[in-house]
Design a protein around this motif. Structure first.
Motif, short mmCIF file in Angstrom:
data_model
loop_
_atom_site.label_atom_id
_atom_site.label_comp_id
_atom_site.label_asym_id
_atom_site.label_seq_id
_atom_site.Cartn_x
_atom_site.Cartn_y
_atom_site.Cartn_z
N SER A 101 7.62 41.01 -59.15
CA SER A 101 6.23 41.35 -58.93
C SER A 101 6.10 42.59 -58.05
CB SER A 101 5.53 40.14 -58.33
OG SER A 101 4.40 40.50 -57.63
N SER A 159 1.61 30.39 -63.65
CA SER A 159 2.95 30.34 -63.06
C SER A 159 3.69 29.04 -63.36
CB SER A 159 2.89 30.59 -61.56
OG SER A 159 1.70 30.12 -61.04
N LEU A 185 0.68 25.48 -59.39
CA LEU A 185 1.07 26.67 -58.63
C LEU A 185 0.06 27.82 -58.72
CD1 LEU A 185 4.87 26.85 -59.34
CD2 LEU A 185 3.72 26.10 -57.29
N CYS A 186 -0.73 27.84 -59.79
CA CYS A 186 -1.59 29.03 -59.97
C CYS A 186 -2.52 29.26 -58.79
CB CYS A 186 -2.38 28.93 -61.25
SG CYS A 186 -1.34 28.58 -62.65
N LEU A 233 -0.68 30.42 -55.67
CA LEU A 233 -0.25 31.81 -55.60
C LEU A 233 -1.43 32.77 -55.54
CD1 LEU A 233 2.54 31.59 -58.27
CD2 LEU A 233 2.86 31.92 -55.84
N ALA A 234 -2.48 32.43 -56.24
CA ALA A 234 -3.50 33.45 -56.46
C ALA A 234 -4.56 33.54 -55.37
CB ALA A 234 -4.17 33.22 -57.81
N PHE A 244 4.54 34.88 -53.97
CA PHE A 244 5.74 34.31 -54.58
C PHE A 244 6.82 34.06 -53.53
CE2 PHE A 244 4.09 36.32 -58.54
CZ PHE A 244 4.15 35.21 -59.36
N VAL A 245 7.07 35.08 -52.69
CA VAL A 245 8.16 34.97 -51.73
C VAL A 245 7.85 33.90 -50.67
CG1 VAL A 245 9.49 36.20 -49.99
CG2 VAL A 245 8.93 37.33 -52.13
N LEU A 272 9.30 26.45 -49.83
CA LEU A 272 9.87 25.40 -50.67
C LEU A 272 11.32 25.14 -50.25
CD1 LEU A 272 8.49 24.12 -53.16
CD2 LEU A 272 9.94 25.53 -54.57
N ALA A 273 12.04 26.23 -49.95
CA ALA A 273 13.43 26.09 -49.51
C ALA A 273 13.49 25.34 -48.18
CB ALA A 273 14.08 27.46 -49.38
N LEU A 307 5.92 31.26 -50.90
CA LEU A 307 6.02 29.92 -51.48
C LEU A 307 7.48 29.55 -51.71
CD1 LEU A 307 4.63 27.44 -52.59
CD2 LEU A 307 4.47 28.55 -54.79
N GLY A 308 8.29 30.50 -52.20
CA GLY A 308 9.71 30.24 -52.44
C GLY A 308 10.42 29.85 -51.18
N LEU A 309 10.17 30.59 -50.08
CA LEU A 309 10.88 30.31 -48.84
C LEU A 309 10.40 29.00 -48.22
CD1 LEU A 309 11.14 33.87 -47.27
CD2 LEU A 309 12.87 32.58 -48.49
N ALA A 347 19.56 24.70 -50.47
CA ALA A 347 18.11 24.50 -50.32
C ALA A 347 17.31 25.42 -51.23
CB ALA A 347 17.70 24.74 -48.87
N LYS A 385 -0.62 40.64 -51.10
CA LYS A 385 -0.62 40.89 -52.54
C LYS A 385 0.24 39.82 -53.24
CE LYS A 385 -2.51 45.23 -52.64
NZ LYS A 385 -1.98 46.13 -51.59
N ALA A 386 0.31 39.90 -54.57
CA ALA A 386 1.01 38.87 -55.33
C ALA A 386 2.49 38.65 -54.92
CB ALA A 386 0.93 39.18 -56.81
N PRO A 387 3.28 39.71 -54.67
CA PRO A 387 4.68 39.46 -54.31
C PRO A 387 4.81 38.59 -53.07
CG PRO A 387 4.34 41.79 -54.73
CD PRO A 387 3.00 41.16 -54.75
N VAL A 442 2.14 44.01 -48.07
CA VAL A 442 2.57 43.40 -49.32
C VAL A 442 2.38 41.87 -49.30
CG1 VAL A 442 5.02 42.83 -49.08
CG2 VAL A 442 4.23 44.10 -51.07
N LEU A 492 11.12 31.46 -57.40
CA LEU A 492 9.90 32.05 -56.84
C LEU A 492 10.20 33.33 -56.09
CD1 LEU A 492 8.08 28.85 -55.68
CD2 LEU A 492 7.10 30.61 -57.11
#
Lengths: 198, 191
Positions: B181, B25, A26-27, A30-31, A181-182, A188-189, A184-186, B166, A176-178, A173, B174
């Protein structure tokens, strides 16, 4: 035989695509995925390392003593990472500067070590090559997809080209980092919504 | 002294290695399901990061630079970190069994934690002297620890709630991490 090789190749592109199906590595995801270009560059660098390390690990699989196999894998991987570092320095220097320390960090990308341990050290050379190539291209695809979302929303561009008119206010945003994360999370869902046929 | 305080604020809050730079992470998502494992991992990372920071700095300045073989840095660093982790594990098992019981299972995982390798490379790229590199490494480790423990606290509560199917587990993790973050972005401008 050729059918099974094609299957090893294809599984990396869909049913086991990293990082969505296999939540590994994941690093870099994300980065560095601020833009599509970064995503593709990082993905291809990882593909090179994956193919190289899978090839060498599979070639040496009967020579490497099982007790110190992880150490041997890490040395093999680090060798290919050093190679890719030089290649990028020579041919795509601006991208090399942008990715910075994340190129040496491919060494600790769990996808690469994971494939060496789970696949290449148990299989002959051809399937291992196919597995490495498939996984690498799948990884590139995912990175570019995340990069595309973040670049379009966060910067209003795609591969540096303007997508929206002047009235579009970039959603800062997201680059940037947030945003990483968001996004990738969505994603993934969304992948979880689509089941995999076994 | 003042520079060290600025460095601490910068490393822990403004440029948090995890929440602002996205390094490390995998263990962040892997070990944050309960508070106990999160604290164990945080301690283990701080411990190894400081030792690895020292070892890689020494190797870089006394071995790689004098011999002009800096291109081997990636290879040497990963070997140092891997063997250091192995060594620390054996040492702990033998002489501090109580600490080993707490941290033991997290130690092998640290080898592939990019926060450790990343912090060592950053120290070299910034050309810090030995003491500064050590202090920076410990603050980066502390930042990682704080982020991990905060996240574990939030995640323990998420488990008790109904999450759409899901989104369960990693996906919601995440998204949550994204919001933490976002909160840490509020520190920007401090350093």
């Amino acid at each position: 035989m050729s059918k099974s090789i094609a299957r090893e190749f294809a599984k990396g592109l869909w049913s086991e695509i990293p990082p969505f199906r296999l939540v590994l590595g994941l690093c870099p995801v994300l980065a560095v995925t601020m833009s599509v270009e970064n995503g593709i560059g990082m993905g291809l660098a990882t593909t090179f390392v994956l193919v190289g390390s899978n090839f060498l690990v599979s070639l040496l699989r009967n020579v490497i003593p099982p007790k110190i196999r992880i150490a041997c894998f890490i040395i093999i991987i680090a060798t290919f990472v050093t190679m890719v570092e030089f290649i990028m320095q020579a041919y795509v220097y601006p991208l090399y500067l942008k990715l910075g320390i994340f190129i040496p960090l491919i060494v600790v990308n769990c996808v690469v070590l994971g494939r060496a341990e789970a696949f290449a050290c148990k299989n002959p050379i051809l399937p291992s090559l196919a597995d490495g190539l498939g996984m690498g291209l799948g990884f590139t695809l995912s990175l570019s997809l995340i990069g595309a979302f973040r670049e379009v929303l966060g910067n209003g561009t795609f591969l540096g080209l303007q997508v929206f008119g002047d009235a579009f206010v970039p959603f800062g945003v997201m680059v940037k980092a947030p945003g990483a994360f968001v996004t990738l999370g969505l994603l993934l869902a969304f992948m979880n919504l689509v089941p995999v046929k076994k | 002294m003042e520079t060290y305080i600025v460095m601490a604020v910068s490393a822990i809050f403004v440029n948090n290695i995890l929440l602002a730079q996205g390094l490390g992470s995998c263990p962040y998502l892997g070990t944050s399901k309960s508070m106990d494992t999160a604290i164990g991992m945080a301690m283990a990372v701080i411990f190894v990061l400081v030792m690895a920071g020292a070892a890689t700095w020494i190797a870089d300045h006394f071995l790689l630079k004098p011999c002009n073989i800096e291109f081997l840095r990636t290879l040497v660093f990963i070997l140092i970190i891997a063997s250091l982790v192995q060594f620390v594990e054996m040492f702990m098992k033998k002489s501090v069994p109580s600490l080993y019981a707490g941290l033991g299972i997290f130690l092998p995982l640290i080898t592939t934690n990019c926060a450790v390798m990343g912090a060592c490379l950053m120290n070299i790229n910034e050309e810090y002297d030995f003491l500064t590199a050590l202090i920076n490494a410990s603050f980066l480790g502390a930042g990682f620890g704080i982020a991990l423990i905060l996240f574990a606290g939030v995640r323990e509560r998420i488990i008790l709630n109904n999450v759409p199917e899901a989104l369960t587990d990693t996906a919601i993790g995440l998204v949550t991490a994204g919001f933490i973050s976002l909160a840490f972005m509020g520190f920007q401008g401090l350093g």
